[in-house]
Motif scaffolding. Structure first.
Motif, PDB file in Angstrom:
ATOM      1  N   LEU A 170     -31.300 -28.978 -55.779  1.00  0.00           N
ATOM      2  CA  LEU A 170     -31.263 -28.470 -57.145  1.00  0.00           C
ATOM      3  C   LEU A 170     -31.364 -26.944 -57.148  1.00  0.00           C
ATOM      4  O   LEU A 170     -30.652 -26.267 -57.898  1.00  0.00           O
ATOM      5  N   ARG A 171     -32.239 -26.409 -56.308  1.00  0.00           N
ATOM      6  CA  ARG A 171     -32.386 -24.943 -56.238  1.00  0.00           C
ATOM      7  C   ARG A 171     -31.128 -24.275 -55.694  1.00  0.00           C
ATOM      8  O   ARG A 171     -30.683 -23.248 -56.204  1.00  0.00           O
ATOM      9  N   GLU A 172     -30.578 -24.852 -54.631  1.00  0.00           N
ATOM     10  CA  GLU A 172     -29.487 -24.190 -53.922  1.00  0.00           C
ATOM     11  C   GLU A 172     -28.131 -24.397 -54.584  1.00  0.00           C
ATOM     12  O   GLU A 172     -27.269 -23.521 -54.504  1.00  0.00           O
ATOM     13  N   GLU A 173     -27.940 -25.550 -55.225  1.00  0.00           N
ATOM     14  CA  GLU A 173     -26.605 -25.887 -55.727  1.00  0.00           C
ATOM     15  C   GLU A 173     -26.539 -26.050 -57.237  1.00  0.00           C
ATOM     16  O   GLU A 173     -25.455 -26.240 -57.796  1.00  0.00           O
ATOM     17  N   GLY A 174     -27.694 -25.994 -57.916  1.00  0.00           N
ATOM     18  CA  GLY A 174     -27.697 -26.123 -59.355  1.00  0.00           C
ATOM     19  C   GLY A 174     -27.545 -27.564 -59.814  1.00  0.00           C
ATOM     20  O   GLY A 174     -27.564 -28.502 -59.018  1.00  0.00           O
ATOM     21  N   TRP A 175     -27.387 -27.725 -61.115  1.00  0.00           N
ATOM     22  CA  TRP A 175     -27.278 -29.066 -61.714  1.00  0.00           C
ATOM     23  C   TRP A 175     -25.969 -29.714 -61.265  1.00  0.00           C
ATOM     24  O   TRP A 175     -24.889 -29.172 -61.520  1.00  0.00           O
ATOM     25  N   PRO A 176     -26.012 -30.885 -60.631  1.00  0.00           N
ATOM     26  CA  PRO A 176     -24.776 -31.532 -60.149  1.00  0.00           C
ATOM     27  C   PRO A 176     -23.870 -31.936 -61.305  1.00  0.00           C
ATOM     28  O   PRO A 176     -24.334 -32.373 -62.352  1.00  0.00           O
ATOM     29  N   ALA A 177     -22.584 -31.795 -61.085  1.00  0.00           N
ATOM     30  CA  ALA A 177     -21.613 -32.203 -62.094  1.00  0.00           C
ATOM     31  C   ALA A 177     -21.553 -33.720 -62.184  1.00  0.00           C
ATOM     32  O   ALA A 177     -21.777 -34.423 -61.205  1.00  0.00           O
ATOM     33  N   ALA A 194     -35.520 -23.440 -61.819  1.00  0.00           N
ATOM     34  CA  ALA A 194     -34.214 -22.832 -61.583  1.00  0.00           C
ATOM     35  C   ALA A 194     -33.152 -23.348 -62.558  1.00  0.00           C
ATOM     36  O   ALA A 194     -32.012 -22.909 -62.532  1.00  0.00           O
ATOM     37  N   VAL A 195     -33.549 -24.286 -63.439  1.00  0.00           N
ATOM     38  CA  VAL A 195     -32.616 -24.917 -64.370  1.00  0.00           C
ATOM     39  C   VAL A 195     -32.691 -24.221 -65.728  1.00  0.00           C
ATOM     40  O   VAL A 195     -33.777 -23.853 -66.192  1.00  0.00           O
ATOM     41  N   ASP A 196     -31.537 -24.043 -66.362  1.00  0.00           N
ATOM     42  CA  ASP A 196     -31.524 -23.573 -67.744  1.00  0.00           C
ATOM     43  C   ASP A 196     -32.202 -24.653 -68.597  1.00  0.00           C
ATOM     44  O   ASP A 196     -31.702 -25.780 -68.693  1.00  0.00           O
ATOM     45  N   THR A 201     -34.966 -32.338 -71.180  1.00  0.00           N
ATOM     46  CA  THR A 201     -36.260 -33.023 -71.253  1.00  0.00           C
ATOM     47  C   THR A 201     -36.703 -33.377 -69.837  1.00  0.00           C
ATOM     48  O   THR A 201     -35.874 -33.726 -68.989  1.00  0.00           O
ATOM     49  N   ILE A 202     -37.998 -33.270 -69.568  1.00  0.00           N
ATOM     50  CA  ILE A 202     -38.532 -33.616 -68.257  1.00  0.00           C
ATOM     51  C   ILE A 202     -39.592 -34.703 -68.400  1.00  0.00           C
ATOM     52  O   ILE A 202     -40.382 -34.700 -69.344  1.00  0.00           O
ATOM     53  N   TRP A 203     -39.555 -35.642 -67.469  1.00  0.00           N
ATOM     54  CA  TRP A 203     -40.611 -36.647 -67.316  1.00  0.00           C
ATOM     55  C   TRP A 203     -41.172 -36.457 -65.902  1.00  0.00           C
ATOM     56  O   TRP A 203     -40.486 -36.751 -64.923  1.00  0.00           O
ATOM     57  N   TRP A 204     -42.373 -35.954 -65.810  1.00  0.00           N
ATOM     58  CA  TRP A 204     -42.964 -35.594 -64.511  1.00  0.00           C
ATOM     59  C   TRP A 204     -44.175 -36.466 -64.232  1.00  0.00           C
ATOM     60  O   TRP A 204     -44.892 -36.878 -65.157  1.00  0.00           O
ATOM     61  N   GLY A 205     -44.385 -36.759 -62.960  1.00  0.00           N
ATOM     62  CA  GLY A 205     -45.567 -37.524 -62.594  1.00  0.00           C
ATOM     63  C   GLY A 205     -46.024 -37.184 -61.189  1.00  0.00           C
ATOM     64  O   GLY A 205     -45.214 -36.918 -60.293  1.00  0.00           O
ATOM     65  N   ALA A 206     -47.333 -37.172 -60.997  1.00  0.00           N
ATOM     66  CA  ALA A 206     -47.929 -36.986 -59.679  1.00  0.00           C
ATOM     67  C   ALA A 206     -48.881 -38.143 -59.414  1.00  0.00           C
ATOM     68  O   ALA A 206     -49.515 -38.663 -60.337  1.00  0.00           O
ATOM     69  N   GLY A 218     -41.727 -34.005 -71.977  1.00  0.00           N
ATOM     70  CA  GLY A 218     -41.374 -33.229 -73.157  1.00  0.00           C
ATOM     71  C   GLY A 218     -40.289 -32.226 -72.825  1.00  0.00           C
ATOM     72  O   GLY A 218     -39.686 -32.276 -71.742  1.00  0.00           O
ATOM     73  N   PRO A 219     -40.019 -31.303 -73.731  1.00  0.00           N
ATOM     74  CA  PRO A 219     -38.992 -30.283 -73.481  1.00  0.00           C
ATOM     75  C   PRO A 219     -39.353 -29.442 -72.263  1.00  0.00           C
ATOM     76  O   PRO A 219     -40.487 -28.987 -72.125  1.00  0.00           O
ATOM     77  N   LEU A 220     -38.376 -29.242 -71.373  1.00  0.00           N
ATOM     78  CA  LEU A 220     -38.629 -28.484 -70.145  1.00  0.00           C
ATOM     79  C   LEU A 220     -39.101 -27.070 -70.447  1.00  0.00           C
ATOM     80  O   LEU A 220     -39.989 -26.545 -69.757  1.00  0.00           O
ATOM     81  N   ALA A 221     -38.532 -26.452 -71.468  1.00  0.00           N
ATOM     82  CA  ALA A 221     -38.905 -25.074 -71.798  1.00  0.00           C
ATOM     83  C   ALA A 221     -40.386 -24.948 -72.111  1.00  0.00           C
ATOM     84  O   ALA A 221     -41.024 -23.942 -71.783  1.00  0.00           O
ATOM     85  N   GLU A 222     -40.963 -25.968 -72.734  1.00  0.00           N
ATOM     86  CA  GLU A 222     -42.379 -25.931 -73.091  1.00  0.00           C
ATOM     87  C   GLU A 222     -43.286 -26.371 -71.940  1.00  0.00           C
ATOM     88  O   GLU A 222     -44.384 -25.834 -71.760  1.00  0.00           O
ATOM     89  N   LEU A 223     -42.833 -27.344 -71.160  1.00  0.00           N
ATOM     90  CA  LEU A 223     -43.715 -27.968 -70.175  1.00  0.00           C
ATOM     91  C   LEU A 223     -43.693 -27.312 -68.799  1.00  0.00           C
ATOM     92  O   LEU A 223     -44.628 -27.494 -68.019  1.00  0.00           O
ATOM     93  N   ALA A 224     -42.632 -26.581 -68.465  1.00  0.00           N
ATOM     94  CA  ALA A 224     -42.495 -26.051 -67.104  1.00  0.00           C
ATOM     95  C   ALA A 224     -43.744 -25.296 -66.634  1.00  0.00           C
ATOM     96  O   ALA A 224     -44.281 -25.588 -65.554  1.00  0.00           O
TER      97      ALA A 224
END
Length: 250
Positions: A170-177, A194-196, A201-206, A218-224
């Motif tokens: 994802l970092r090296e090649e960006g969002w896949p087509a 590295a994503v616009d 929306t992101i769903w993250w878990g650890a 939630g929205p990636l812009a808010e949660l990153a």
């Protein structure tokens, strides 16, 4: 001949093991548990706890071995991984031969499932050059299944594809087509940064599926920023972290 049982154990929760996995584990002569250093002692301890619970009355012996470390400074990523896998295969071979010789059933407990971004089968191929193997795979719950279950979401939109890839890609090649939904694994760099984030929306878990589970969505812009901070704090507290996330563009 050695029969190598590769047993998927989910994300460390003993409840994730299938009845097939339990039967396979109890049938083993030898169970190998990798030790990845003091910072990841919890991983070996969780495998040991599963064995303590399920092997009562079984003749299986449990042996802990030290897992070689990958040379993270090798600029050739693929060559570094190949060298690392060769080193692991040598340790497996030496340990198996020292413990049971050339005959018996050897079990390895695989975090998640041997089919998804796991190199155990490739390493087993290297072992087979020295010791003839019959490889038997017992599938387990993957971290991706555990993530979607924890968030109570399907992985894909109706009739739409999704793509599973790594943080490095994802970092090296960006969002896949060709895919609006991505499942990102093996990401120690928070590559979603590295994503616009517009419309994403992101769903993250650890530690998904475990007692320590943390999930955010939630929205990636808010949660990153919050995810970056939460991840760093959790890794410092536990000494290790395993996380996974889904990104979806509107």
């Amino acid at each position: 001949m050695i029969e190598l049982l590769l047993i998927g154990i989910g994300t460390g929760n003993p409840d994730h093991l299938t009845r097939q996995a339990e039967k396979a584990l109890r049938s083993a002569d030898l169970v190998l548990i990798p030790r990845k250093g003091a910072n990841k002692a919890d991983l070996a301890e969780l495998r040991q706890a599963i064995c303590d619970e399920l092997l009562q009355g079984s003749a299986a012996r449990v042996v802990i071995f030290d897992l070689p470390k990958r040379d993270a400074e090798n600029l050739d990523y693929r060559a570094g991984v190949d060298d690392w896998h060769d080193a692991i295969a040598r340790v497996w071979t030496d340990t198996i031969q020292a413990e049971i010789g050339d005959t018996g059933r050897v079990a390895l407990l695989i975090w998640g499932d041997p089919s998804l971004y796991d190199s155990t089968l490739r390493i087993a191929g290297r072992v087979d050059r020295a010791v003839p193997l019959k490889v038997t795979v017992i599938p387990g719950i993957t971290s991706l299944q555990a993530l979607t279950a924890s968030h109570a979401i399907p992985i894909n939109e109706i009739g739409a594809p999704f793509l599973v890839t790594t943080g490095r890609k994802l970092r090296e090649e960006g969002w896949p087509a060709g895919a609006d939904t991505l499942a990102i694994m093996l990401d120690g760099e928070c590559s979603f940064q590295a994503v616009d984030p517009e419309g994403v929306t992101i769903w993250w878990g650890a530690y998904v599926g475990m007692a320590e589970e943390i999930i955010l969505s939630g929205p990636l812009a808010e949660l990153a920023p919050r995810i970056v901070e939460t991840r760093a704090e959790s890794r410092a507290r536990h000494g290790w972290i395993m996380d996974i996330y889904i990104l979806r563009r509107a």
